[in-house]
Design a protein around this motif. Sequence first.
Motif, PDB file in Angstrom:
ATOM      1  N   UNK A   6     118.930  10.712  11.453  1.00  0.00           N
ATOM      2  CA  UNK A   6     118.174  10.479  12.687  1.00  0.00           C
ATOM      3  C   UNK A   6     116.824  11.187  12.627  1.00  0.00           C
ATOM      4  N   UNK A   7     116.838  12.431  12.131  1.00  0.00           N
ATOM      5  CA  UNK A   7     115.590  13.188  12.023  1.00  0.00           C
ATOM      6  C   UNK A   7     114.659  12.521  11.009  1.00  0.00           C
ATOM      7  N   UNK A  10     113.063   9.508  12.506  1.00  0.00           N
ATOM      8  CA  UNK A  10     112.074   9.936  13.492  1.00  0.00           C
ATOM      9  C   UNK A  10     110.802  10.439  12.812  1.00  0.00           C
ATOM     10  N   UNK A  13     108.828   7.467  11.665  1.00  0.00           N
ATOM     11  CA  UNK A  13     108.197   6.859  12.844  1.00  0.00           C
ATOM     12  C   UNK A  13     106.966   7.655  13.255  1.00  0.00           C
ATOM     13  N   UNK A  14     107.131   8.981  13.246  1.00  0.00           N
ATOM     14  CA  UNK A  14     106.020   9.838  13.654  1.00  0.00           C
ATOM     15  C   UNK A  14     104.820   9.611  12.742  1.00  0.00           C
ATOM     16  N   UNK A  17     103.506   5.997  13.474  1.00  0.00           N
ATOM     17  CA  UNK A  17     102.971   5.703  14.806  1.00  0.00           C
ATOM     18  C   UNK A  17     101.850   6.651  15.215  1.00  0.00           C
ATOM     19  N   UNK A 102     113.652  16.261   7.899  1.00  0.00           N
ATOM     20  CA  UNK A 102     112.191  16.126   7.809  1.00  0.00           C
ATOM     21  C   UNK A 102     111.788  15.837   6.357  1.00  0.00           C
TER      22      UNK A 102
END
Lengths: 458, 412
Positions: A6-7, A10, A13-14, A17, A102
Amino acid sequence: MRSIWAVAVNTIRQALRMKIAAIFVVLLLVLLPVLGFTTTGDGTLKGRLQTFVSYGLSLTSILLCLLTLVASVYTITSDIEQRQIFTVITKPIRRFELLFGKLLGVVLLDAGLLVLFCAIIYGITAYMPSFYAATEAERTEAANEFYTARANLVLPDLDVSKEAAEDYGKLKATGQLAQFYPGFSEKEILDQLTKRRRLEKRAAPAGHELLWEFENVRPLDPGERLFIRFKYDVSVNPPDSYVYSRWLVGDYRQIKYGTPIVTPIYEPPMRKDPIRTFREIEVPADAVAEDGYLAVAFLNVTLNNMVVIFPLEDGLEVLYKADTFTANFIRAALLILLRLIFLACLGILAASFLSFPVAMMFCLAIFVTANFSGFVLESFSYMSDSVYTVYSYTLKWVIWLLPQFDKFNPAKFLVPGRLLSWSLVARVAGLVVCVRGFLMLLLGLLIFSFREIARIVV
Amino acid sequence: MEYAVETISLTKVFSDWWGRDKVYAVEDLNLQVRYNEVFGLLGPNGSGKTTTLKMLLGLLYPTKGKTVVLGGDGADPKINARIGFLPEESYLYRYLNARETLDFYGRLFGLDRQVRKMRIEALLDMVGLTAVANRAVGTYSKGMARRIGLAQALINDPDLLILDEPTTGLDPIGTRQIKDLIKKLAERGKTILLCSHLLADVEDVCDRIAILYGGKTQAEGEVKELLQQTSKRQIVTDAISDGAVEKIKQIVQAEHADCEVTSPMDKLETFFVKTVAEAQRQATPTSGAFSTTQIGEFLAADKAQDSILDKLVSAPAGHESLSETPKTEKVAPVETSEPKPDEQLLGRLRTAEPATPEKQVDTSEVESLPDAAAGQEKIKKRVLDQLTGKPTSGDKDRESSDQGKAGDPGDA
């Protein structure tokens, strides 16, 4: 595992985006094709290809390196500074899992972008001959020297330290040190003696021969050709600057032990080559014995009347096609990916205890040093003894921790069509990622695990 | 395991760069929050409320003393799995939309895809953000961000909810909704630790409060006890004649006490909520949040019950016949607030009885099932029983009244 994933998602995406990746992607998408159409090199097809691959790969590598540093540092420092981390680490996720997530996200992003850009570079190199309507000769040259992965075998540096030490002892006993080497330190004198002994092993007086035996020669296809690339140095310059020579290439053991000749032995006609210039002898690759043995013999014909020496660094090497260009290209891309993984680990280490600007400066300093670490290491070896002692116990270890990016530059292999072997990739993976990257990551995890997340340090 | 949250002489000293003590943010704090209670931590700005919460969750480390959260360490993932936390501001990833935000947090709790999907929709509906769920959270107003922050704190159906100033940035209606939500959650057996300086909010929802100042507890106790003026009495009547008032005054004067007669005022909050509700009924369009105030069904009163519910929802196509699945779905919405048993529980907890009678009742019920059929059947039956309340004679009546309540927006 689910939370790590999940991280990671994300993080990707970060990067996408928040348009961190976008700038680099757009830059590369524009620059790569432009490079493809504008590079000319020396005007030949090979030249164009070499220039394009060299610039294209270097550009991709540098931009992705910067992206990796920015993305990995930003994803952690922004979480801390904008405090999203408060809502994240109060969920059932361990801190090391958060950092792993990460790291995974950044590495996956890198891998995706690397595949994209390497595909573009590969596509352009593959269609370059058609773009420029290259002549048949140019295509052959490119096929032999660019669209290939040639392995090169060089002469091993023999261990002559014992002989050099004996020479030194003799000179000292007879009191000739001061006469021949006035004002030199012991180390410098030993260096010179060692070099002399080494050259001796590569020197052939007139009428003498030199024999080199190579093992593990594995041409991709016996129908291909072997290239013996050499350069002469001489004791006395001949009047016409040419050296006459005879060569033998093949399985020397058949002659040595008198067994029937199974693998052909090639003996090109007497050659006449200029001194201090690279020359190549082309021989069919079936000269290599089945067990990968190959011998090369050089005869300094009496006609010459001088000593012929093969210089230490690049006196002689055997080149043969060991793999395809495509496979080599993939390994080159992997080499870049390994570098990116290391930098992601570095970014995470820096972000685990520094704020964004400081962490970025720290990472860039290390990145630049790593790019020139070969030069830095070399420069230190010319220091005086006392400084060297201090250096060898302190800075040397710090610099050792940095990977030597310049030494493992993928363009260095692709441009001359040299084989980038799996073993080298594995070694870089081990040294750069498994040892250095892992150490940095571990340190980062430790710092992050014990850090007071909500503590504001001003 | 006597308290849901306990701090034992908790102290936090912030030191400066040289390591010299600078600020005593929290000093020798002893807090006890009981299970199934709404506890309010009050205090002016900088009194150490947030610092205390951060220490409970392992975001800051205590200088001295310790914290016990749900019988363990607040930084332990196993404990974290049972906590919902809303920080003083909704720190959200600006680039995610509401649905993605909740999905991300749901994944951190390791929830299955189907469970996540179900809960996300329920929560979005509850906080009134369904209409704007696909907009990036970064574009939200502060109030909307607060709502999504609250939703993320509830996604794991927590046993303990830690809310740091939950109503900041919310309009009066939002505030009212949050307060009602807190009450409903408390009815469902959640423990809520809430920290605020908005006294009206705390007064309305908290069972017990502690007032902090300078990092120390200045007062602690039940809201009623602390606020009740035992030296005064208040009589509220319908509109009565002046003559009757005079008579009452005479009686009071006979007791040698002062008497004041006024018409009670509506609270401004009540008036505001009434006015806006009227406008909503006339369907005035708004770009803001619109909440149905329908509490998320998965926010169950009992943990075991919830997980079985999830299982039933997430695995509809088991070996059970399909015709039975709709049955569970039809019944599930009935599982709304059940004031009676919860108040009993509350009452028992107030009298400091550590037992959790609900569970005991459950097991006895299961054991007393007449025919022990297949295991799956048994579990299902138990859930259904729990959802519809005790299978007593008055069962039907209560069920219908509950349904009426759940559908009535005036309940909020």
